[in-house]
Design a protein around this motif. Sequence first.
Motif, short mmCIF file in Angstrom:
data_model
loop_
_atom_site.label_atom_id
_atom_site.label_comp_id
_atom_site.label_asym_id
_atom_site.label_seq_id
_atom_site.Cartn_x
_atom_site.Cartn_y
_atom_site.Cartn_z
N ASN A 71 0.82 -1.21 0.00
CA ASN A 71 0.00 0.00 0.00
C ASN A 71 0.86 1.27 0.00
OD1 ASN A 71 -2.73 1.09 0.15
ND2 ASN A 71 -2.15 1.85 2.18
N GLU A 88 -9.62 -6.71 -2.18
CA GLU A 88 -8.85 -6.22 -1.04
C GLU A 88 -8.84 -4.69 -0.98
OE1 GLU A 88 -7.55 -7.86 1.41
OE2 GLU A 88 -7.97 -9.87 0.66
N ALA A 89 -8.83 -4.05 -2.14
CA ALA A 89 -8.76 -2.58 -2.16
C ALA A 89 -10.11 -1.93 -1.90
CB ALA A 89 -8.22 -2.12 -3.52
N LEU A 90 -11.19 -2.47 -2.45
CA LEU A 90 -12.49 -1.81 -2.38
C LEU A 90 -13.39 -2.35 -1.27
CD1 LEU A 90 -13.29 -1.65 -6.21
CD2 LEU A 90 -12.35 0.17 -4.78
N GLU A 139 -12.34 -4.95 1.39
CA GLU A 139 -11.62 -5.13 2.65
C GLU A 139 -10.85 -3.88 3.07
OE1 GLU A 139 -12.09 -7.72 4.46
OE2 GLU A 139 -13.18 -8.91 2.95
N ASP A 140 -10.53 -3.03 2.14
CA ASP A 140 -9.82 -1.78 2.41
C ASP A 140 -8.44 -2.03 3.03
OD1 ASP A 140 -9.70 0.99 2.20
OD2 ASP A 140 -10.36 1.30 4.28
N THR A 141 -7.80 -3.11 2.61
CA THR A 141 -6.46 -3.43 3.12
C THR A 141 -5.36 -2.75 2.31
OG1 THR A 141 -6.51 -5.44 1.79
CG2 THR A 141 -7.15 -5.64 4.10
N PRO A 156 -5.94 0.23 0.00
CA PRO A 156 -6.79 1.20 -0.72
C PRO A 156 -6.03 2.02 -1.76
CG PRO A 156 -6.32 1.97 1.50
CD PRO A 156 -5.80 0.58 1.42
N LYS A 180 -6.19 0.94 -5.71
CA LYS A 180 -7.41 0.84 -6.51
C LYS A 180 -7.33 1.65 -7.80
CE LYS A 180 -10.03 4.49 -4.10
NZ LYS A 180 -11.26 4.77 -3.32
N HIS A 183 -18.77 -1.61 -5.49
CA HIS A 183 -18.11 -1.40 -4.20
C HIS A 183 -17.29 -0.11 -4.16
CE1 HIS A 183 -19.19 -5.48 -2.95
NE2 HIS A 183 -18.80 -5.89 -4.14
N TYR A 184 -17.29 0.66 -5.23
CA TYR A 184 -16.48 1.87 -5.26
C TYR A 184 -17.17 2.97 -4.46
CZ TYR A 184 -13.21 5.28 -7.22
OH TYR A 184 -12.23 6.21 -7.38
N THR A 185 -16.38 3.68 -3.64
CA THR A 185 -16.90 4.79 -2.85
C THR A 185 -16.01 6.01 -3.04
OG1 THR A 185 -15.67 3.97 -0.93
CG2 THR A 185 -17.99 3.36 -1.09
#
Length: 402
Positions: free
Chosen positions: A150, A185-187, A189-191, A193, A196, A223-225
């Motif tokens: 990350n 994992e990126a979108l 679980e946010d491990t 980020p 993405k 899942h995109y925010t």
Amino acid sequence: DGTELTTKPKRSFYAARDLYKYRHQYPNFKDLRYQNDLCNLRFYKNKIPFKPDGVYIEEVLNKWKGDYEKLEHNHTYIQWLFPLREQGLNFYAKELTTYEIEEFKKTKEAIRRFLLAYKMMLEFFGIKLIDKTGNVARAANWQERFQHLNESQHNYLRITRILKSLGELGYESFKSPLVKFILHEALVEDTIPNIKQSALEYFVYTIRDRRERRKLLRFAQQHYTPSEHFIWGPPRKQKLEGSKANKKPASPVSIPSSHISKHKKLKEPKNTSASVSSAGKITEERKVEFTKNGEENDKDEQEVNCDAVGQNNSEKNSDTDTSQLSKSEEIHDNTDRKEDASHSKKDDENLNNDCGNHPGFIEEDLCNAENSSNGTSADLQDSLDKDTLSGGTPTKAKDELK
């Protein structure tokens, strides 16, 4: 950081062009350039070391595996482990050729080492290969490696190169599971980020199968925010269908009919009142004239009634003829409507614009048609009255009516 989260991302023209060339326009040079060299294949056969370090493939796979510091800070081995048909940062590494790719796929020794190199790099990122179909999962050291991944964004370029090389050397099916895992994992679980952007800009578009790319983009869009900042695909179907429904033009048949019906409703009261008043005047005049003439008019009235019966019979026959004609006209109208419906969209729009911008033409035509029909019926009625009152035979009026 706050401003970066609020600003909407933008598509990279360089990334789109680079990945389009990879999917459609390879090779980027003539195949005869290095056809006789085969240095990439010879490196994987452990016959030559990679330059400029002078290290053989067996040493890389055995001694460099697990040495994350060396894999992180050395930037010359990745072009040799994952060759492409394009020049990389290491100018000692040579591009693949189509002939070399075919020879590479035939060499089991090279394929075995290529898969070992892929597993080594996945472990460096905190990922493990779990089966022969390319499915991946978290490795035992995933927390430490995900944190490093990350933060060290130059590894995103390495992942892009690895994905491209998988497709070049016969492992296109391995791409989608890896990209799906990274997006999850990126979108979700946010491990990781920070990855993405590169995942949506580069990783997804290394996949040559259009359907697989769309599946990944749909997953990312869900899942995109924030959702309104998703720019790597079309907008949501609900919004798209709503805009289409609002912008959908009416059919060319329905618009003129609606206009005509409105104009008929507007014009019919005036014409009907005029026809009723004219009919009333004629009947009053006939009553006055009949009372003046006395018995002769009674005889003529009886003759007129007899002729009216014949006239009704003739009108019935004519009605049957007109009904047949109207049926044939309806058939022609249906065929004409079908032909009109098969016009181009441009013609339909022009027709809609003409109907909407010039309703006066429709009104004028309808008024002229109705006035002409009323005028014709009035003339026939006057001629009938004159012949009847003058004592002539009503057959002439009958013929005129026919």
